[in-house]
Write an enzyme that holds these catalytic residues in place. Sequence first.
Site, PDB file in Angstrom:
ATOM      1  CD  GLU A 172      -9.768  -0.700   8.335  1.00  0.00           C
ATOM      2  OE1 GLU A 172      -8.865  -1.321   8.923  1.00  0.00           O
ATOM      3  OE2 GLU A 172      -9.632  -0.212   7.205  1.00  0.00           O
ATOM      4  CG  ASP A 215      -7.595  -5.254   5.358  1.00  0.00           C
ATOM      5  OD1 ASP A 215      -7.107  -5.442   6.471  1.00  0.00           O
ATOM      6  OD2 ASP A 215      -7.590  -4.150   4.780  1.00  0.00           O
ATOM      7  CD  GLU A 245      -2.970  -1.183   2.239  1.00  0.00           C
ATOM      8  OE1 GLU A 245      -2.711  -0.656   3.328  1.00  0.00           O
ATOM      9  OE2 GLU A 245      -4.069  -1.718   1.972  1.00  0.00           O
TER      10      GLU A 245
HETATM   11  C1  GCU Z   1      -6.155  -1.891   6.130  1.00  0.00           C
HETATM   12  C2  GCU Z   1      -6.421  -0.511   6.650  1.00  0.00           C
HETATM   13  C3  GCU Z   1      -5.232   0.400   6.489  1.00  0.00           C
HETATM   14  C4  GCU Z   1      -3.983  -0.266   7.071  1.00  0.00           C
HETATM   15  C5  GCU Z   1      -3.796  -1.630   6.444  1.00  0.00           C
HETATM   16  C6  GCU Z   1      -2.656  -2.413   7.053  1.00  0.00           C
HETATM   17  O1  GCU Z   1      -6.087  -1.879   4.741  1.00  0.00           O
HETATM   18  O2  GCU Z   1      -7.526   0.053   5.991  1.00  0.00           O
HETATM   19  O3  GCU Z   1      -5.522   1.596   7.153  1.00  0.00           O
HETATM   20  O4  GCU Z   1      -2.871   0.526   6.865  1.00  0.00           O
HETATM   21  O5  GCU Z   1      -4.948  -2.401   6.637  1.00  0.00           O
HETATM   22  O6  GCU Z   1      -2.937  -3.332   7.795  1.00  0.00           O
HETATM   23  O7  GCU Z   1      -1.502  -2.112   6.799  1.00  0.00           O
END
Ligand code: GCU
Length: 715
Positions: free
Chosen positions: A408, A380, A306
């Site tokens: 979340e 997730d 990400e």
């Molecule tokens: C999810 C979450 C993110 C977080 C990611 C992770 O996608 O929405 O905010 O950074 O998990 O676990 O790294």
Amino acid sequence: MKKSFIVIMLFLSALMAVGEDGYNCWLRYVPVENNNLLLSYKQAASEIQVNGTTATIMAARYELSLALKGLLGENIPLTKDIRKNGSILIGNAGFLGEGRKSLANDLQKAGAEGYLILTTSINQKKSILITANTDIGVLYGVFHFIRLLQTRQAIAALHIISAPRLKLRLLNHWDNLNRTVERGYAGFSIWNWHTLPGYVDQRYIDYARMNASTGINGTVLTNVNADATVLTKPYLEKVKALADAFRPYGVKVYLTARFSAPVELGGLKTADPLDPAVQQWWNNKVNEIYSLIPDFGGFLVKANSEGQPGPQNYGRSHADGANMLADAVASHKGIIMWRAFVYSNDLPDDRHKQAYNEFVPLDGKFRKNVMVQVKNGAIDFMPREPFHPLFGAMQKTPVMMEVQVTQEYLGQGTHLVYLSPLFKECLDSDTWSNGKGSTVAKIIDGSLDNHELNGLAGVANIGNDMNWTGHPFGQANWYALGRLSWDHTLSSGQIAEEWLRMTFSNDAAFINDVKIMMLSSREIMVKYMNPCGLHHIMATGHHYGPGPWVNNLARADWNPVYYHKADFAGIGFDRTPSGSNALGQYKAGAKKLWEDSSTCDERYLLWFHHVTWNHPMKSGRTLWNELCHQYNSGVDSVKWMRQVWNKHKTRVDAIRFRQVAMLLEIQEKEAAWWRNACLLYFQTFSKMTIPEKYEKPDQTLDYFKQLKFPFAPGN
Ligand code: GCU
């Protein structure tokens, strides 16, 4: 004084008298209400002898005195030498001299962090001995003893030996240095970086107490989406102040390491893990950290995921990156927790499969002090996911599990969802990696593959709200994380009951009802959000509320339509060999549960199969009617939760009663929102009607689509 002022003051003091702010969580030491029990407790705790003077023993002494004063209503005197029947002796077994020999067996079972609580004779007086091989074991034992009193257990004849099943029992804070909390729903970060290190808030100590009382022994202070600033000298001094505050409670500090820190802070041209200058930079940085914090735990790393930097930016592997950091911390006994939450937009493959494909070839290539940290499920933290296929697939590497305590995708700060059943569902799943019975629990506790290093981490739900977690029942999830990481064989019911007794009341009628409500709450949430294996159909960015229609995000695998694949023929993600074959990553025994759409465990049907809207379900309904049924039954069940709670108004203090009642009302509205939005949207494909007997959506699909929440928390 004005009359109106007096009236307001009276009103306020009445409110304060009947309400609790929740700050003490489960460490509420309120008077024992049953006179017989009170008497027996007083007889068993008439004086306390404390052996030892370390900070940890002083913490144990403080906690025991505080608890007894609250529970028994009097100060229990300290003694240097036991003179009365009914005394309590706490201390490291090192002080027991010859007496230690008779306890050798029990002490061996207790190990480095466990403890004994024994009814025994000391100086010919009937006493309770709380002892351990280490001071931290004594503190854990004291918390256990206090819990016995808080939950009104008999203490006349005790023989308790307890040792943790997991070595690392951690919270992962996703806290940013500006005090926002990623996916946090309980206010701002409790770490006030600005006033640290000079100002050490009492809250830090209470945080450590809360953790130690459940067995949590480490905390990663910063967000996995890391900021290198925390590795600068001024911030390391702040981290040191926190580490010093937590140390008496056995809570070690860890940080997230931004992989590009050598470039950002060190002015190097590269962060290539094989570059000697980069290695030297990390070695120096690590030495600096340990000179301030000699028991620093190590680093948690999110790399090449990400948008985070990582070794792949330089053509290196995850093992190259992890090993470089592992070498830097090794001589200090530090560890690296390297996250397997990786997926790439450049790969057209099912996101479900990517972590496995990336990491399995690296098995055996990591240093001894590296753990791979794997989320409980492959996507997730969804309301329901099959266990991550990496569990059992990397037998040469210690694999630790990460769960999300913050909610979340699980109702965020407004839904009462007790997560222990979700955690246990994954822990109890059979991976079949070494034949039948190779559960995830046995993999993460190291017993299956003989790993010394093992652990469980939970993404924290803690913020600076008065009661720490926003929703009063969020505390139960923090508590459950600690209790399960100490002993994953505990049942969700036992943990819920302990928590309810300590946090709210020992009233049997209250406990019976509210415990059932807690135990049902996760399944209820699955029904009104993600029934039958649906997943990742939430709104964009903040992830608050439904958004199954979203199809315009930059990455294909961020879009809900990627996951549900609804079309006129049917719905669901085909992960069988005719589709992505993510199923191929599971061993035959596990696969069997899911591979055939006609026998698939229906809780995972749409996770693994694309089936027609008329697909026959075990209930006798078609899939479409089953979806209508589940969504509606989820909403109806929240109505039931409200009834359960309202029934016990007189058994809960006014403030917390009202907080939970208001939140349950919100939960009911939000459950109906999920149901209405999802059914209306899926109906555009199924073209089928919602059966008459169900409540009709009160708004159009367009209405739900245009809802915006620009300031929803946690984003
Ligand atoms: C999810 C979450 C993110 C977080 C990611 C992770 O996608 O929405 O905010 O950074 O998990 O676990 O790294």
